[in-house]
Design a protein around this motif. Structure first.
Motif, short mmCIF file in Angstrom:
data_model
loop_
_atom_site.label_atom_id
_atom_site.label_comp_id
_atom_site.label_asym_id
_atom_site.label_seq_id
_atom_site.Cartn_x
_atom_site.Cartn_y
_atom_site.Cartn_z
N PHE A 21 6.20 -7.48 40.49
CA PHE A 21 6.42 -8.29 41.70
C PHE A 21 7.78 -7.97 42.31
N GLN A 22 8.81 -8.01 41.48
CA GLN A 22 10.17 -7.79 41.98
C GLN A 22 10.37 -6.35 42.46
N ARG A 23 9.84 -5.40 41.70
CA ARG A 23 10.03 -4.00 42.09
C ARG A 23 9.24 -3.64 43.34
N ALA A 24 8.02 -4.19 43.48
CA ALA A 24 7.23 -3.94 44.69
C ALA A 24 7.91 -4.56 45.90
N LYS A 25 8.44 -5.75 45.73
CA LYS A 25 9.13 -6.44 46.82
C LYS A 25 10.34 -5.63 47.30
N ALA A 26 11.11 -5.11 46.34
CA ALA A 26 12.30 -4.35 46.69
C ALA A 26 11.96 -2.97 47.25
N LYS B 136 8.05 -9.33 52.18
CA LYS B 136 8.57 -10.69 52.28
C LYS B 136 7.68 -11.62 51.46
N ARG B 137 8.07 -12.88 51.36
CA ARG B 137 7.34 -13.83 50.52
C ARG B 137 5.85 -13.87 50.83
N ALA B 138 5.52 -13.83 52.12
CA ALA B 138 4.12 -13.94 52.52
C ALA B 138 3.33 -12.66 52.29
N ASP B 139 4.02 -11.58 51.91
CA ASP B 139 3.35 -10.29 51.76
C ASP B 139 2.77 -10.04 50.38
N LEU B 140 3.18 -10.82 49.39
CA LEU B 140 2.65 -10.59 48.05
C LEU B 140 2.71 -11.86 47.22
N SER B 141 1.83 -11.92 46.23
CA SER B 141 1.80 -13.08 45.33
C SER B 141 1.38 -12.61 43.95
N LEU B 142 1.78 -13.38 42.95
CA LEU B 142 1.46 -13.06 41.56
C LEU B 142 0.75 -14.25 40.93
N ALA C 214 -0.77 -7.75 47.01
CA ALA C 214 0.17 -7.41 48.09
C ALA C 214 -0.62 -7.14 49.36
N LYS C 215 0.07 -7.10 50.47
CA LYS C 215 -0.64 -6.89 51.74
C LYS C 215 -1.28 -5.51 51.82
#
Length: 234
Positions: free
Chosen positions: A66-71, A76-82, A93-94
């Motif tokens: 989650f953290q590595r994909a986000k970085a 942004k918050r709305a683009d991915l969830s775990l 993820a989107k």
């Protein structure tokens, strides 16, 4: 004017990348040697037990992705969830979905297997991005093609055996033809067809970009054939 030939049928409905890991149940963080015993069968009870034992490792790996994909991809918050519901974690993820699943080995319930599945790629160019490739470097060793309507294994075998003896596309199979294994000269991967899926298996794990490059080499061998069954498979 001669009628243009019809394009070959397309059999592939979905594509996913798979990678595997393994270990001993007794080495999981949740296993307490004085209180727990390793499973000796695979059933609903032992699967639920595994879910409790692997919760820490699963949560940690899911959070790491989650953290590595986000970085890496600027989400942004709305683009991915775990979502972690041990023994399975799903990172949505989107642009893609990653599933991480623990399961007991049926032949050896004292051991477990981790399967990481990347699917639902919504942007075909994503695999060419350096950031995405680094995110999953060394993760996957199999590409799975789910066939929309299935194909007869015998038809695939017959089509390949009808090709010239010096053709780079080769096939092997057991006597009952429950599946066949296709190889292409110069490509390390092999393709296993069981009628419902095609699995392109590699000798070592690699990144999505490496997997796709090898896939394109195999697809070119399929595309060169005039046989409609083979030309439409990939």
């Amino acid at each position: 004017m001669p009628k243009a030939p019809e394009p070959p049928p397309t059999y592939v409905a979905a594509v996913s990348l798979l990678g595997h890991g393994a270990g001993a149940v007794k080495n999981l963080a949740g296993f307490r040697k004085p209180h727990h015993t390793v499973p000796d069968a695979v059933n609903a009870v032992t699967t639920a037990f595994l879910g409790k034992l692997c919760a820490a490792e699963l949560t940690e790996e899911g959070e790491d992705y989650f953290q590595r994909a986000k970085a890496a991809l600027g989400y942004k918050r709305a683009d991915l969830s775990l979502d972690v519901t041990s023994p399975v974690a799903v990172l949505t993820a989107k642009d893609f979905t990653l599933e991480i699943a623990y399961a007991l080995e049926r032949d050896d319930p004292a051991a477990f297997r981790i399967t990481r599945t990347l699917h639902s790629l919504r942007d075909g160019e994503l695999v060419h991005r350096e950031e995405f490739d680094r995110l999953f470097a060394g993760t996957f060793s199999t590409i799975v093609f789910t066939l929309a309507k299935g194909v007869k294994v015998e038809a695939v075998i017959d089509a390949i055996e009808a090709r010239p003896a010096d053709d780079p596309l080769k096939v092997s199979y057991p006597s009952d033809c429950r599946h066949c294994v296709l190889t292409v000269e110069g490509v390390a991967a092999e393709v296993v067809c069981d009628g419902a899926t095609l699995e392109m298996r590699f000798p070592r794990a690699g990144s999505p970009r490496e997997m796709i490059a090898a896939f394109l080499a195999v697809r070119s061998a399929f595309a060169l054939t005039k046989d409609r069954v083979l030309a439409g498979l990939l």
